[in-house]
Design a protein around this motif. Structure first.
Motif, PDB file in Angstrom:
ATOM      1  N   ALA A  77     -22.833  -8.012  52.190  1.00  0.00           N
ATOM      2  CA  ALA A  77     -23.010  -8.541  53.549  1.00  0.00           C
ATOM      3  C   ALA A  77     -22.782  -7.450  54.584  1.00  0.00           C
ATOM      4  O   ALA A  77     -23.490  -7.375  55.601  1.00  0.00           O
ATOM      5  N   GLY A  78     -21.781  -6.591  54.351  1.00  0.00           N
ATOM      6  CA  GLY A  78     -21.540  -5.482  55.268  1.00  0.00           C
ATOM      7  C   GLY A  78     -22.706  -4.524  55.305  1.00  0.00           C
ATOM      8  O   GLY A  78     -23.119  -4.052  56.374  1.00  0.00           O
ATOM      9  N   ALA A  79     -23.277  -4.203  54.132  1.00  0.00           N
ATOM     10  CA  ALA A  79     -24.439  -3.318  54.084  1.00  0.00           C
ATOM     11  C   ALA A  79     -25.624  -3.933  54.810  1.00  0.00           C
ATOM     12  O   ALA A  79     -26.339  -3.249  55.557  1.00  0.00           O
ATOM     13  N   ASN A  80     -25.850  -5.230  54.629  1.00  0.00           N
ATOM     14  CA  ASN A  80     -26.941  -5.907  55.335  1.00  0.00           C
ATOM     15  C   ASN A  80     -26.773  -5.783  56.846  1.00  0.00           C
ATOM     16  O   ASN A  80     -27.750  -5.549  57.579  1.00  0.00           O
ATOM     17  N   ARG A  81     -25.539  -5.957  57.324  1.00  0.00           N
ATOM     18  CA  ARG A  81     -25.286  -5.846  58.771  1.00  0.00           C
ATOM     19  C   ARG A  81     -25.608  -4.432  59.257  1.00  0.00           C
ATOM     20  O   ARG A  81     -26.181  -4.239  60.323  1.00  0.00           O
ATOM     21  N   GLY A  82     -25.207  -3.440  58.464  1.00  0.00           N
ATOM     22  CA  GLY A  82     -25.475  -2.060  58.843  1.00  0.00           C
ATOM     23  C   GLY A  82     -26.954  -1.749  58.902  1.00  0.00           C
ATOM     24  O   GLY A  82     -27.435  -1.108  59.848  1.00  0.00           O
ATOM     25  N   VAL A  83     -27.714  -2.187  57.902  1.00  0.00           N
ATOM     26  CA  VAL A  83     -29.154  -1.947  57.882  1.00  0.00           C
ATOM     27  C   VAL A  83     -29.825  -2.645  59.057  1.00  0.00           C
ATOM     28  O   VAL A  83     -30.758  -2.102  59.670  1.00  0.00           O
ATOM     29  N   ALA A  84     -29.360  -3.833  59.402  1.00  0.00           N
ATOM     30  CA  ALA A  84     -29.960  -4.589  60.508  1.00  0.00           C
ATOM     31  C   ALA A  84     -29.804  -3.877  61.850  1.00  0.00           C
ATOM     32  O   ALA A  84     -30.560  -4.147  62.790  1.00  0.00           O
ATOM     33  N   GLU A  85     -28.836  -2.952  61.954  1.00  0.00           N
ATOM     34  CA  GLU A  85     -28.624  -2.211  63.195  1.00  0.00           C
ATOM     35  C   GLU A  85     -29.651  -1.100  63.392  1.00  0.00           C
ATOM     36  O   GLU A  85     -29.758  -0.547  64.489  1.00  0.00           O
ATOM     37  N   LEU A  86     -30.388  -0.753  62.356  1.00  0.00           N
ATOM     38  CA  LEU A  86     -31.294   0.382  62.420  1.00  0.00           C
ATOM     39  C   LEU A  86     -32.610   0.012  63.088  1.00  0.00           C
ATOM     40  O   LEU A  86     -33.111  -1.104  62.940  1.00  0.00           O
ATOM     41  N   GLY A  87     -33.190   0.962  63.793  1.00  0.00           N
ATOM     42  CA  GLY A  87     -34.461   0.747  64.453  1.00  0.00           C
ATOM     43  C   GLY A  87     -35.633   0.855  63.497  1.00  0.00           C
ATOM     44  O   GLY A  87     -35.484   1.293  62.343  1.00  0.00           O
ATOM     45  N   PRO A  88     -36.846   0.495  63.952  1.00  0.00           N
ATOM     46  CA  PRO A  88     -38.030   0.515  63.078  1.00  0.00           C
ATOM     47  C   PRO A  88     -38.475   1.910  62.686  1.00  0.00           C
ATOM     48  O   PRO A  88     -39.300   2.064  61.787  1.00  0.00           O
ATOM     49  N   GLU A  89     -37.935   2.936  63.342  1.00  0.00           N
ATOM     50  CA  GLU A  89     -38.283   4.309  62.956  1.00  0.00           C
ATOM     51  C   GLU A  89     -37.676   4.700  61.609  1.00  0.00           C
ATOM     52  O   GLU A  89     -38.105   5.668  60.974  1.00  0.00           O
ATOM     53  N   VAL A  90     -36.670   3.950  61.160  1.00  0.00           N
ATOM     54  CA  VAL A  90     -35.980   4.261  59.904  1.00  0.00           C
ATOM     55  C   VAL A  90     -36.667   3.542  58.754  1.00  0.00           C
ATOM     56  O   VAL A  90     -36.630   2.312  58.660  1.00  0.00           O
TER      57      VAL A  90
END
Length: 291
Positions: A77-90
């Motif tokens: 769940a923590g990893a999902n939250r982190g990935v969700a913070e990334l922009g579409p350029e990633v």
């Protein structure tokens, strides 16, 4: 492939889930500089650290962002939250434990392998223990029989045939696997999104097994890349006796969830009951031994 496949750029980010990581976080971030020639942003998805290490890292390093989750929601769940913070350029995301040291060029080696395997949804490096021993990080998916055999007698007969089949000795060759250790994964973000990331029901353990299986079922591949090497130092946050006992219990809960999810319905009810009872006994014995 199942699920929507979104379009992303080609930039790289690292997401690490922190929970009072101590000095290992500095080693993680320092060694990252030699792991790739590409610019990389780092997100610390913090599950409620109290040692100040994530705050210090974010203040001292321009490429590091601290995401305060505020409570321990677990690894996936923590990893999902982190990935969700990334922009579409990633378009490439590494999810890794903060107690890793990166080998020189290790991330670039993973990215090069991704170019060789256009259907790779997840790629994992060779993982060494501090002693230099290779950790079996690329394994087959556990069947009910092999999983039960490994769980029941693996501690008293480590070299039993079920454990050997499950762990699959590491080979010095690039290959596909059923799943890869979640302690270090390069993820094609489109693949990660197409399976909705980690299943947050797994607090810790088996979230990587589950992810690897779903990635495979969605038409992607899990690729083991031994030309990329990292060292797993071992976590500060999970080394305390009381935490280790809790993690043992979580491991057995997650094992039951994984196997039970794959055997639903009334037909499998007796098997699920036997699994719950057997894993419950094994969990209590392992927890007492750890204490």
């Amino acid at each position: 492939m199942d699920g929507p496949v979104r379009t992303y750029g080609d930039e790289l980010a690292v997401v690490t889930v922190t929970y009072s990581p101590g000095r290992t976080l500095d080693a993680f971030l320092d060694s990252l500089n030699a792991a790739t020639d590409r610019p990389v942003q780092v997100v610390l998805a913090d599950n409620g650290s109290v040692d100040g290490a994530p705050e210090r890292a974010a203040e001292a390093r321009e490429n590091v962002t601290l995401l305060r989750i505020g409570e321990n929601v677990g690894y996936g769940a923590g990893a999902n939250r982190g990935v969700a913070e990334l922009g579409p350029e990633v378009g490439w995301v590494i999810v890794a434990n903060p107690d890793l040291e990166w080998g020189p060029g290790s991330i670039d080696a993973l990215l090069a392998a991704a170019a060789r395997h256009p259907r790779a949804g997840a790629l994992g490096p060779l993982i060494r223990e501090p002693s230099g021993e290779v950790y079996p990080s690329a394994r087959e998916l556990p069947s009910l029989g092999a999983g039960a055999g490994h769980a029941v007698i693996g501690t008293v007969w480590p070299d039993n045939p079920w454990t050997r089949a499950y762990r699959r000795p590491e080979e010095p060759a690039e290959r596909t696997a059923g799943w890869l250790s979640g302690s270090c994964l390069l993820l094609r973000r489109a693949a990660f999104d197409s399976v909705d990331g980690f299943d947050s029901r797994y607090f810790m353990y088996f979230e990587d097994v589950d992810l690897g299986e779903r990635i495979g079922k969605a038409g992607w591949q899990n690729v083991y890349v031994p030309s990329a090497e990292v060292v797993h130092l071992g976590g500060v946050s999970t080394g305390k006796p009381e935490v280790s006992a809790r993690m043992l219990a979580e491991h057995h809960r997650s094992a039951y969830r994984y196997l039970a999810d794959r055997h639903p319905g009334p037909r499998w009810a007796p098997v699920r009951a036997a699994l719950r009872a057997g894993l419950g006994v094994r969990s209590r014995l392992a927890t007492r031994s750890a204490a």
